[in-house]
Design a protein around this motif. Sequence first.
Motif, PDB file in Angstrom:
ATOM      1  N   GLN A  90       0.815  -1.215   0.000  1.00  0.00           N
ATOM      2  CA  GLN A  90       0.000   0.000   0.000  1.00  0.00           C
ATOM      3  C   GLN A  90       0.853   1.272   0.000  1.00  0.00           C
ATOM      4  N   TYR A  91       2.174   1.119   0.094  1.00  0.00           N
ATOM      5  CA  TYR A  91       3.057   2.292   0.234  1.00  0.00           C
ATOM      6  C   TYR A  91       3.126   3.118  -1.052  1.00  0.00           C
ATOM      7  N   THR A  92       3.297   4.418  -0.877  1.00  0.00           N
ATOM      8  CA  THR A  92       3.561   5.339  -1.983  1.00  0.00           C
ATOM      9  C   THR A  92       5.059   5.600  -1.984  1.00  0.00           C
ATOM     10  N   ALA A  93       5.710   5.308  -3.100  1.00  0.00           N
ATOM     11  CA  ALA A  93       7.178   5.267  -3.160  1.00  0.00           C
ATOM     12  C   ALA A  93       7.859   6.545  -2.671  1.00  0.00           C
ATOM     13  N   GLU A  94       7.303   7.718  -3.025  1.00  0.00           N
ATOM     14  CA  GLU A  94       7.998   8.966  -2.685  1.00  0.00           C
ATOM     15  C   GLU A  94       7.727   9.447  -1.251  1.00  0.00           C
ATOM     16  N   GLN A  95       6.914   8.693  -0.513  1.00  0.00           N
ATOM     17  CA  GLN A  95       6.595   9.095   0.857  1.00  0.00           C
ATOM     18  C   GLN A  95       7.488   8.377   1.877  1.00  0.00           C
ATOM     19  N   ASN A  99       4.929   8.357   6.994  1.00  0.00           N
ATOM     20  CA  ASN A  99       3.725   8.777   6.274  1.00  0.00           C
ATOM     21  C   ASN A  99       2.955   7.583   5.726  1.00  0.00           C
ATOM     22  N   ASN A 100       3.684   6.619   5.165  1.00  0.00           N
ATOM     23  CA  ASN A 100       3.028   5.431   4.627  1.00  0.00           C
ATOM     24  C   ASN A 100       2.354   4.619   5.728  1.00  0.00           C
ATOM     25  N   ALA A 101       3.004   4.508   6.892  1.00  0.00           N
ATOM     26  CA  ALA A 101       2.406   3.784   8.013  1.00  0.00           C
ATOM     27  C   ALA A 101       1.134   4.495   8.489  1.00  0.00           C
ATOM     28  N   LEU A 102       1.182   5.824   8.591  1.00  0.00           N
ATOM     29  CA  LEU A 102      -0.006   6.593   8.984  1.00  0.00           C
ATOM     30  C   LEU A 102      -1.138   6.408   7.980  1.00  0.00           C
ATOM     31  N   ALA A 103      -0.797   6.457   6.694  1.00  0.00           N
ATOM     32  CA  ALA A 103      -1.810   6.276   5.646  1.00  0.00           C
ATOM     33  C   ALA A 103      -2.416   4.881   5.717  1.00  0.00           C
ATOM     34  N   ASN A 104      -1.579   3.862   5.923  1.00  0.00           N
ATOM     35  CA  ASN A 104      -2.085   2.497   6.065  1.00  0.00           C
ATOM     36  C   ASN A 104      -3.058   2.396   7.235  1.00  0.00           C
ATOM     37  N   ALA A 105      -2.706   3.060   8.339  1.00  0.00           N
ATOM     38  CA  ALA A 105      -3.570   3.030   9.529  1.00  0.00           C
ATOM     39  C   ALA A 105      -4.919   3.682   9.231  1.00  0.00           C
ATOM     40  N   LEU A 106      -4.887   4.840   8.580  1.00  0.00           N
ATOM     41  CA  LEU A 106      -6.122   5.571   8.286  1.00  0.00           C
ATOM     42  C   LEU A 106      -7.022   4.820   7.305  1.00  0.00           C
ATOM     43  N   ARG A 107      -6.418   4.038   6.423  1.00  0.00           N
ATOM     44  CA  ARG A 107      -7.193   3.301   5.419  1.00  0.00           C
ATOM     45  C   ARG A 107      -7.550   1.890   5.876  1.00  0.00           C
ATOM     46  N   ALA A 117      -3.825   6.835  14.801  1.00  0.00           N
ATOM     47  CA  ALA A 117      -3.125   7.565  13.733  1.00  0.00           C
ATOM     48  C   ALA A 117      -3.522   9.036  13.727  1.00  0.00           C
ATOM     49  N   ALA A 118      -4.816   9.310  13.891  1.00  0.00           N
ATOM     50  CA  ALA A 118      -5.286  10.707  13.914  1.00  0.00           C
ATOM     51  C   ALA A 118      -4.651  11.474  15.067  1.00  0.00           C
ATOM     52  N   LYS A 119      -4.568  10.828  16.225  1.00  0.00           N
ATOM     53  CA  LYS A 119      -3.946  11.484  17.384  1.00  0.00           C
ATOM     54  C   LYS A 119      -2.456  11.717  17.156  1.00  0.00           C
ATOM     55  N   ARG A 120      -1.809  10.747  16.517  1.00  0.00           N
ATOM     56  CA  ARG A 120      -0.376  10.901  16.232  1.00  0.00           C
ATOM     57  C   ARG A 120      -0.138  12.054  15.263  1.00  0.00           C
ATOM     58  N   ILE A 121      -1.010  12.196  14.272  1.00  0.00           N
ATOM     59  CA  ILE A 121      -0.902  13.302  13.312  1.00  0.00           C
ATOM     60  C   ILE A 121      -0.956  14.636  14.048  1.00  0.00           C
ATOM     61  N   MET A 122      -1.893  14.749  14.986  1.00  0.00           N
ATOM     62  CA  MET A 122      -2.006  16.000  15.753  1.00  0.00           C
ATOM     63  C   MET A 122      -0.820  16.205  16.691  1.00  0.00           C
ATOM     64  N   ASP A 123      -0.408  15.148  17.376  1.00  0.00           N
ATOM     65  CA  ASP A 123       0.718  15.268  18.314  1.00  0.00           C
ATOM     66  C   ASP A 123       1.996  15.691  17.603  1.00  0.00           C
ATOM     67  N   ASP A 124       2.223  15.111  16.413  1.00  0.00           N
ATOM     68  CA  ASP A 124       3.447  15.394  15.656  1.00  0.00           C
ATOM     69  C   ASP A 124       3.282  16.555  14.680  1.00  0.00           C
ATOM     70  N   GLN A 126       1.773  16.573  11.849  1.00  0.00           N
ATOM     71  CA  GLN A 126       2.153  15.962  10.573  1.00  0.00           C
ATOM     72  C   GLN A 126       1.128  16.351   9.512  1.00  0.00           C
ATOM     73  N   TYR A 127       1.214  17.591   9.050  1.00  0.00           N
ATOM     74  CA  TYR A 127       0.146  18.140   8.208  1.00  0.00           C
ATOM     75  C   TYR A 127       0.557  18.309   6.741  1.00  0.00           C
ATOM     76  N   ASP A 128       1.344  17.400   6.212  1.00  0.00           N
ATOM     77  CA  ASP A 128       1.694  17.571   4.798  1.00  0.00           C
ATOM     78  C   ASP A 128       0.532  17.119   3.914  1.00  0.00           C
TER      79      ASP A 128
END
Length: 198
Positions: A90-95, A99-107, A117-124, A126-128
């Motif tokens: 499920q990984y995106t090569a350029e990420q 980021n790929n782990a967070l995306a996997n979690a969200l999906r 994952a949502a909490k980690r995004i806010m804590d870190d 991580q808003y790209d």
Amino acid sequence: MGGITDPTIYDLLENKLQTTLPMSTSNVDIDNAAWLIRGLGYSGNRKYSQTLNNIVSGSYHKKLKKYATQALENLDKYKKWNAILADKSQYTAEQSQQNNALANALRSDDLELMRLAAKRIMDDRQYDDFILAVLSNELKTPRLMADNKLAIDTYANMAKALASSGNTAYRDVIENMATASSNKKLKNYAESYLKKYY
């Protein structure tokens, strides 16, 4: 956030913990041991359960017993979660791996992991764009939404993560949730995020 399953890393943690435990009487040493215990829980590997059980049944500080009990509960959870987070199909090569782990979690189909994952995004903070786009897509079609506490809390945290970025490109997603969500609590959360972040 997890996804690391290499036992050599966790063997080092376990060895460090076993060296540290006999001296864990001061607050600093107890805190250090507690972090090592939590780390073993994230391994998802039952090979560390004996070490954790020894802490629970041993004459250690109550804080260490508490963290060891939690780590034992986390072993099974992280066995499942680490497989999801590390799924490179499920990984995106350029990420980045994170980021790929967070995306996997969200999906994923695991509400608890999605919320984490949502909490980690806010804590870190991580808003790209990559992460915000994944959040946005999941919020547009909340496939696991149900009228229960975990589902509502998960999607509320995901909406908060998206809104707290302050990125106006995604304001319409939060607006849509505030006006069209079938869940009243979620609508209220979205309304509050609009006021707070935009």
